[in-house]
Design a protein around this motif. Structure first.
Motif, PDB file in Angstrom:
ATOM      1  N   GLN A   1       0.823  -1.203   0.000  1.00  0.00           N
ATOM      2  CA  GLN A   1       0.000   0.000   0.000  1.00  0.00           C
ATOM      3  C   GLN A   1       0.863   1.261   0.000  1.00  0.00           C
ATOM      4  O   GLN A   1       0.527   2.257  -0.638  1.00  0.00           O
ATOM      5  CB  GLN A   1      -0.934   0.005   1.217  1.00  0.00           C
ATOM      6  CG  GLN A   1      -2.116  -0.942   1.118  1.00  0.00           C
ATOM      7  CD  GLN A   1      -1.740  -2.397   1.340  1.00  0.00           C
ATOM      8  OE1 GLN A   1      -0.621  -2.719   1.711  1.00  0.00           O
ATOM      9  NE2 GLN A   1      -2.694  -3.292   1.105  1.00  0.00           N
TER      10      GLN A   1
ATOM     11  N   GLU B   1      -1.829  10.088  -5.597  1.00  0.00           N
ATOM     12  CA  GLU B   1      -3.183   9.813  -5.126  1.00  0.00           C
ATOM     13  C   GLU B   1      -4.092   9.310  -6.239  1.00  0.00           C
ATOM     14  O   GLU B   1      -4.838   8.334  -6.056  1.00  0.00           O
ATOM     15  CB  GLU B   1      -3.765  11.097  -4.510  1.00  0.00           C
ATOM     16  CG  GLU B   1      -5.128  10.889  -3.882  1.00  0.00           C
ATOM     17  CD  GLU B   1      -5.594  12.114  -3.114  1.00  0.00           C
ATOM     18  OE1 GLU B   1      -6.811  12.294  -2.994  1.00  0.00           O
ATOM     19  OE2 GLU B   1      -4.722  12.877  -2.640  1.00  0.00           O
TER      20      GLU B   1
ATOM     21  N   ARG C   1      -5.867   5.598  -6.417  1.00  0.00           N
ATOM     22  CA  ARG C   1      -7.335   5.426  -6.430  1.00  0.00           C
ATOM     23  C   ARG C   1      -7.776   4.598  -7.640  1.00  0.00           C
ATOM     24  O   ARG C   1      -8.688   3.770  -7.534  1.00  0.00           O
ATOM     25  CB  ARG C   1      -8.018   6.790  -6.459  1.00  0.00           C
ATOM     26  CG  ARG C   1      -7.888   7.590  -5.173  1.00  0.00           C
ATOM     27  CD  ARG C   1      -8.707   8.879  -5.254  1.00  0.00           C
ATOM     28  NE  ARG C   1      -8.451   9.732  -4.126  1.00  0.00           N
ATOM     29  CZ  ARG C   1      -9.033   9.614  -2.928  1.00  0.00           C
ATOM     30  NH1 ARG C   1      -9.901   8.630  -2.744  1.00  0.00           N
ATOM     31  NH2 ARG C   1      -8.740  10.448  -1.948  1.00  0.00           N
TER      32      ARG C   1
ATOM     33  N   MET D   1      -7.327   1.457  -4.415  1.00  0.00           N
ATOM     34  CA  MET D   1      -6.903   1.624  -3.033  1.00  0.00           C
ATOM     35  C   MET D   1      -7.688   2.725  -2.350  1.00  0.00           C
ATOM     36  O   MET D   1      -7.971   3.767  -2.948  1.00  0.00           O
ATOM     37  CB  MET D   1      -5.407   1.965  -2.974  1.00  0.00           C
ATOM     38  CG  MET D   1      -4.831   1.934  -1.571  1.00  0.00           C
ATOM     39  SD  MET D   1      -3.079   2.357  -1.519  1.00  0.00           S
ATOM     40  CE  MET D   1      -3.166   4.134  -1.665  1.00  0.00           C
ATOM     41  N   ASN D   2      -8.058   2.495  -1.099  1.00  0.00           N
ATOM     42  CA  ASN D   2      -8.702   3.527  -0.289  1.00  0.00           C
ATOM     43  C   ASN D   2      -7.586   4.414   0.280  1.00  0.00           C
ATOM     44  O   ASN D   2      -6.950   4.079   1.285  1.00  0.00           O
ATOM     45  CB  ASN D   2      -9.512   2.883   0.835  1.00  0.00           C
ATOM     46  CG  ASN D   2     -10.372   3.895   1.576  1.00  0.00           C
ATOM     47  OD1 ASN D   2      -9.997   5.058   1.729  1.00  0.00           O
ATOM     48  ND2 ASN D   2     -11.529   3.448   2.046  1.00  0.00           N
ATOM     49  N   VAL D   3      -7.350   5.539  -0.380  1.00  0.00           N
ATOM     50  CA  VAL D   3      -6.206   6.385  -0.043  1.00  0.00           C
ATOM     51  C   VAL D   3      -6.315   6.934   1.379  1.00  0.00           C
ATOM     52  O   VAL D   3      -5.347   6.917   2.150  1.00  0.00           O
ATOM     53  CB  VAL D   3      -6.069   7.539  -1.062  1.00  0.00           C
ATOM     54  CG1 VAL D   3      -4.963   8.498  -0.640  1.00  0.00           C
ATOM     55  CG2 VAL D   3      -5.781   6.980  -2.446  1.00  0.00           C
ATOM     56  N   SER D   4      -7.484   7.413   1.747  1.00  0.00           N
ATOM     57  CA  SER D   4      -7.659   8.016   3.069  1.00  0.00           C
ATOM     58  C   SER D   4      -7.410   7.008   4.184  1.00  0.00           C
ATOM     59  O   SER D   4      -6.720   7.298   5.170  1.00  0.00           O
ATOM     60  CB  SER D   4      -9.066   8.603   3.203  1.00  0.00           C
ATOM     61  OG  SER D   4      -9.287   9.603   2.231  1.00  0.00           O
ATOM     62  N   LEU D   5      -7.968   5.811   4.030  1.00  0.00           N
ATOM     63  CA  LEU D   5      -7.798   4.775   5.051  1.00  0.00           C
ATOM     64  C   LEU D   5      -6.343   4.322   5.138  1.00  0.00           C
ATOM     65  O   LEU D   5      -5.815   4.105   6.236  1.00  0.00           O
ATOM     66  CB  LEU D   5      -8.703   3.587   4.733  1.00  0.00           C
ATOM     67  CG  LEU D   5      -8.719   2.451   5.762  1.00  0.00           C
ATOM     68  CD1 LEU D   5      -9.203   2.973   7.109  1.00  0.00           C
ATOM     69  CD2 LEU D   5      -9.597   1.300   5.273  1.00  0.00           C
ATOM     70  N   THR D   6      -5.688   4.199   3.983  1.00  0.00           N
ATOM     71  CA  THR D   6      -4.285   3.783   3.974  1.00  0.00           C
ATOM     72  C   THR D   6      -3.406   4.820   4.647  1.00  0.00           C
ATOM     73  O   THR D   6      -2.519   4.488   5.446  1.00  0.00           O
ATOM     74  CB  THR D   6      -3.806   3.554   2.534  1.00  0.00           C
ATOM     75  OG1 THR D   6      -4.619   2.558   1.919  1.00  0.00           O
ATOM     76  CG2 THR D   6      -2.358   3.106   2.507  1.00  0.00           C
TER      77      THR D   6
END
Length: 349
Positions: free
Chosen positions: A227, A235, A239, A243-248
């Motif tokens: 990740q 970013e 995406r 991938m969930n950028v904020s959660l990662t």
């Protein structure tokens, strides 16, 4: 395909191999050997040189009649373990912060993470004296607050703005540390040494439960290395790959804060480890500079060995007097940080 074409491709492959140097796995193994050598040297050397096999035999058998066995168990072993853990934790914390912020100048001490962890360590011990684990919990919370403040202030700004925000946040938390120290001078034994950073007087009891949390966080960081690689692409590409950028980002920030906070709780405010080690590792692993699966363990090994070596030098250079290892790290890391700032300014211009 012609013979000449095959010959040309073989020459290109040979040039690429020569350019890349040793394989990443070999470099990682060499780092592990160097770290082990630094650890063994830290156990043997000091104001008193001890016979490690004999002293270790006494410790394992429970026979502490020998002075060397007592020195090993109560002085050298806690120091070496503490330096290995803090070096690995701060280095990986710096590597994760640089990945999340996309900023090569980010490090726990530079953006105020260390200062935040130190302030809340002092505060938690002042408010909850005698509560086991209060210092470690406060250190993690302080590191998290510092990162959130820096991100909130510098949202959408450039790299240097993040660094300047970190300097301001660090100054505020340092003032808070001095305030708690002024009104509650007995909050932390040898508080001045804590502000400088070092391992003098550390015991195995001081490392619990921080050592277990650090090892767990290091394992989770390695598990999230794919990740971190995707996040390094940017970013939008991350995406697009699902991938969930904020959660990662949140997960990596939390891990970085856990590592830095736990290290600060027993080592004090050691500076520049999280800046030096990631940069050196990226130079050593040029062919894999975007692969955190290799960079993270390399940073952990290099940071652990580097801090252990600096702690050993701090005991040997002016023996029988001891120089706090935080001072030695500042002498080394300060000029290196200035060099990075100058290089970053030239790149912007």
């Amino acid at each position: 395909m012609s013979i000449w074409g095959s010959f040309s491709r073989s020459r290109e492959s040979k040039k690429e191999y020569e350019k890349s140097g040793l394989p990443g796995g070999v470099k990682l193994a060499l780092l592990a050997v160097l770290t082990l050598f630094c650890a063994l040297s830290g156990l043997c050397l000091g104001s008193t040189v001890i016979d490690l096999p004999a002293a270790l035999s006494g410790v394992l058998s429970g026979d502490l009649a020998s002075a060397q066995s007592r020195i090993l168990l109560y002085v050298r072993l806690p120091r070496v373990i503490a330096s290995l853990l803090s070096g690995a934790a701060l280095s990986v914390s710096g590597m994760l912060l640089q990945a999340v912020l996309s900023n090569p100048l980010a490090a726990p001490n530079v953006i105020g993470v260390n200062a935040g962890a130190g302030f809340f360590t002092f505060l938690s011990m002042a408010l909850l004296p005698g509560v086991r684990g209060a210092g470690q919990l406060g250190a993690f919370f302080g590191a998290l607050v510092a990162v959130v403040l820096v991100l909130a202030v510098s949202a959408g700004a450039g790299r240097l703005t993040i660094i300047l925000s970190g300097v301001a946040v660090s100054s505020i938390f340092t003032a808070g540390i001095n305030t708690v120290k002024t009104f509650c001078p007995d909050t932390l034994y040898n508080g001045s040494a804590f502000l400088i950073g070092g391992f003098s007087g550390v015991s195995l009891r001081d490392l619990s439960p921080a050592w277990a949390v650090i090892l767990l966080a290091l394992g989770l960081s390695l598990g999230l290395s794919p990740q971190a690689d995707l996040l390094g692409l940017g970013e939008t590409p991350a995406r697009s790959l699902g991938m969930n950028v904020s959660l990662t980002r949140l997960a990596l920030i939390l891990l970085s804060c856990v590592l830095a906070g736990c290290a600060v709780s027993f080592s004090g405010l050691l500076g520049f480890v999280g800046l030096l080690a990631p940069h050196i590792v990226r130079r050593l692993f040029k062919e894999s500079k975007t692969s955190h699966r290799l960079l993270l363990p390399a940073a952990a090994l290099l940071g652990a060995g580097f801090v252990t070596l600096c702690d050993l030098l701090s005991r040997l250079l002016f023996a029988p007097y001891e120089l706090p290892v935080g001072i030695l790290l500042s002498f080394v890391g300060g000029p290196f940080f200035l060099y990075l700032l100058i290089r970053e300014r030239r790149r912007v211009l």
